[in-house]
Structure formats: structure tokens, C-alpha cells
Write an enzyme that holds these catalytic residues in place. Structure first.
Site, PDB file in Angstrom:
ATOM      1  N   GLU A  46       1.625  35.437  31.252  1.00  0.00           N
ATOM      2  CA  GLU A  46       0.208  35.240  30.933  1.00  0.00           C
ATOM      3  C   GLU A  46      -0.178  35.968  29.649  1.00  0.00           C
ATOM      4  O   GLU A  46      -0.965  35.454  28.850  1.00  0.00           O
ATOM      5  CB  GLU A  46      -0.671  35.700  32.100  1.00  0.00           C
ATOM      6  N   TYR A 129      -9.677  36.663  32.371  1.00  0.00           N
ATOM      7  CA  TYR A 129      -8.804  35.513  32.604  1.00  0.00           C
ATOM      8  C   TYR A 129      -7.453  35.952  33.163  1.00  0.00           C
ATOM      9  O   TYR A 129      -6.978  35.422  34.175  1.00  0.00           O
ATOM     10  CB  TYR A 129      -8.582  34.701  31.325  1.00  0.00           C
ATOM     11  N   ASP A 147      -8.669  28.525  31.687  1.00  0.00           N
ATOM     12  CA  ASP A 147      -8.122  28.503  30.334  1.00  0.00           C
ATOM     13  C   ASP A 147      -8.610  27.226  29.658  1.00  0.00           C
ATOM     14  O   ASP A 147      -9.433  26.479  30.211  1.00  0.00           O
ATOM     15  CB  ASP A 147      -6.599  28.623  30.343  1.00  0.00           C
ATOM     16  N   CYS A 215     -13.447  10.973  38.530  1.00  0.00           N
ATOM     17  CA  CYS A 215     -13.730  11.518  37.200  1.00  0.00           C
ATOM     18  C   CYS A 215     -14.949  10.820  36.605  1.00  0.00           C
ATOM     19  O   CYS A 215     -14.908   9.628  36.288  1.00  0.00           O
ATOM     20  CB  CYS A 215     -12.517  11.354  36.279  1.00  0.00           C
TER      21      CYS A 215
END
Length: 350
Positions: A46, A129, A147, A215
Site C-alpha cells: 500500500e 487511506y 482510492d 449502474c
């Protein structure tokens, strides 16, 4: 079943069949078999992936984990060795904080990473994050991991037209609402994988998306234009001079940059400040020649143009800063990218 439950179910089913094979990841089949992620590898990946692509990180991750397979091994490493291995990956403050964090975990925490977001936030170099990602992926905590990939998926899934970065709170709220209590680590990775492989910035592959039926942007025909972004201001241009000196025995004049600031702690050529009109500041008295061409490099907030001054000096020459490194000990790969560009141009013009 609620729409959020449908999204979570379909997303995990897709992830179980299509999860990317990443060297730091424990895939869904392995997790079902009882394997658990190594927090050290999750944390290291990360940190490396901040502002960087998976493709760029793979080789670095392999070298780091081969040379330093545990957080304790990394904590015991010399600063210069770690900075040298990091060279070329960019954003060098990450490497300095990587060592600080490793030493806290190895020393004060006896080699064990905290398993909560709050505990991880207390460590050097770990922001919101990274804390959410490590606690979710490594420890299966129900955290919302945001992200760029997740922001894009949320913007399209809910047809959010507010430009980034102003849209971040709204996108976070949507992601928070989708966060499941079961398999939260796999869910977080599934959303990131969806953004990286299907819901891509350009030409999203909507036809094979597991969430096509829910969506909103797809239904309204707005998916390709999302997420919207506030136009960036043009980057200013700064200039500088890099001084490349070789002693008659082949040794090269190098210096370690100050810990704070750009390229902090990295090996490089002595040079001037980077400014609109940099002052000349040679590190040694000698006859200089200006090399043809220039080095161009882009940082986050500005473009840099370097002029190169080169010279060969005798064994008696004494620099005012930096020190000579025997050529046999010098590795161009230990230099950050902009300094390696200068070295390559110097070699080409010598």
C-alpha cells in the site's frame, strides 16, 4: 434484497472468479482455505502503490520482500540501502516514513502491526487511506477504502457529476453504504479490481461489468465522462544546474540530499537550488564545461529543467560539499530518476 446487498453479492461473486493475481494478495480461494494476509506485505504494497501503478510496483515489491522478508528485517536495514532500493519509485518521503514505521513496529510493537484503523493511524507515514486499506485487507475490518479506482466506480455507479476533489465526501458516503460486514477485505479489493480492470478511466468495459444492471451512469449514458475533475492549473517551470565531477581515478562526486524536501535522503549530484533563476553554486573549483542538451523531469507541482556542468579533477581536488565515491561502489540504479537521467546524458556526451 436491498440494492446495496445485490451490489455486494454480485461484486464478490465476480471477484471470486476474476481477482487479480498480485504478489502481496491472498486471493479469495486461499482465504476460504484459511490463509491470511501478511500485514507486513499488505502495508508495504500500500505504501508503494501510493501515486504509482501496480505494474511499476511489482519488481520493487519483489526486491524488497526478498531482501527484507519481515518488518523486523526492514527495520534493521541501513537507510542508504533502503533508499537505494527505492530509487526510481518516486515520492521519496514514502521511503523515509517506511523506515520510521518499520522501526516503530519492530521496536515498540514487537514486530506486530495494529489490527485497527485507529492503531495504524498512530504509526509514521500511515494516513486515513492506508490505515483503512491495511485494516480491511490484512485484518478483515469493515472499513471504507477509497482510492482513485473506487472513486471512479462510485461516481459511475451513482452518476455523481460533482467534480473531484469536491465530490470526495459524496463518493465516500456511497462507498460507506455499500460496505459489508462479511468479507470486507475481499469487498474492498473487489471494488479496486473492478475500477482497475473494467471500470477504467477510458473506454470502460460496461458490457462485461457485474454491476451493469444497477449502474446509473450506464443507464443514462454518462459513464465515460465520469468522474468529472476540476481543471488543474498549469505547472510552473523551475531550473537548476547539476554538477557532475569525475576524479582522475574514476571516483564520482556525490552527495546525500537533506532528509527534508524533494528527493530527501537520496543520493544525487551536487547542484543548485531549483528556482526560476537558480544561482551558480559549484561544489568544487575547476574548469567546467556545459554539456549539450538538458534534463527534463516532472514532479507533482512543477516541471524541472536541469543544465549539466561536467569536469574531471585531479586527486588533490577538495569539494566544498559531497564526497567522492569509488566508481566500483557506484550503482546508477541507486539514483532517483532525475539524477539517473543526468548521469545517462553525461555518459552519452562524454
Amino acid at each position: 434484497m436491498r440494492d446495496t446487498d445485490v451490489i455486494g453479492h454480485d461484486l464478490l461473486a465476480w471477484y471470486d472468479a476474476n481477482a487479480r493475481d498480485l504478489p502481496w494478495r491472498v486471493g479469495p480461494a486461499a482465504r476460504r482455505a484459511g490463509e491470511r494476509p501478511d500485514p507486513y506485505r499488505v502495508w508495504l504494497s500500500e505504501i508503494m502503490l501510493q501515486q504509482t501503478t501496480v505494474a511499476a510496483v511489482r519488481d520493487y515489491f519483489h526486491r524488497f520482500t526478498t531482501r527484507w522478508p519481515t518488518v523486523t528485517a526492514l527495520a534493521e536495514a541501513e537507510d542508504a540501502e533502503v533508499m537505494g532500493e527505492w530509487a526510481g519509485l518516486g515520492y521519496y518521503a514514502r521511503a523515509r516514513n517506511l523506515l520510521k514505521c518499520a522501526r516503530v513496529v519492530a521496536g515498540e510493537l514487537h514486530g506486530t502491526f495494529p489490527d485497527t484503523r485507529e492503531g495504524l493511524l498512530a504509526l509514521p507515514g500511515i494516513g486515513p487511506y492506508t490505515a483503512a486499506a491495511v485494516s480491511s485487507i490484512a485484518f478483515d475490518r469493515a472499513e471504507t477504502v477509497m482510492d482513485g479506482n473506487v472513486e471512479r466506480v462510485m461516481a459511475r455507479l451513482f452518476d455523481v457529476h460533482t467534480p473531484l476533489p469536491a465530490a470526495k465526501p459524496e463518493l465516500f458516503a456511497h462507498a460507506e453504504a455499500l460496505k459489508p460486514l462479511e468479507r470486507p477485505g475481499d469487498h474492498a479489493q473487489a471494488v479496486m479490481d473492478l475500477g482497475a480492470t473494467i471500470c477504467t478511466p477510458r473506454s470502460p468495459a460496461c458490457g462485461i461489468c457485474p454491476l451493469i444492471g444497477v449502474c446509473t451512469a450506464r443507464a443514462r449514458g454518462t459513464a465515460p465522462e465520469l468522474p468529472k475533475k476540476t481543471p488543474k492549473k498549469p505547472k510552473p517551470i523551475r531550473r537548476g544546474i547539476a554538477y557532475l565531477v569525475q576524479r582522475s581515478d574514476g571516483a564520482l562526486l556525490l552527495e546525500t540530499r537533506p532528509d527534508k524536501g524533494l528527493l530527501g535522503g537520496m543520493l544525487g549530484w551536487p547542484g543548485t537550488e531549483w528556482a526560476e533563476a537558480p544561482p551558480e553554486d559549484p561544489p568544487i573549483e575547476t574548469e567546467w564545461r556545459t554539456l549539450p542538451g538538458e534534463v527534463r523531469h516532472t514532479f507533482t507541482h512543477f516541471h524541472l529543467i536541469l543544465t549539466l556542468q561536467a569536469s574531471t579533477v585531479g586527486p588533490e581536488a577538495m569539494p566544498t560539499r559531497g564526497q567522492f565515491m569509488p566508481r566500483a561502489e557506484f550503482r546508477p540504479s541507486d539514483l532517483p530518476t532525475v539524477m539517473r537521467k543526468a548521469f545517462d546524458l553525461w555518459q552519452a556526451k562524454s
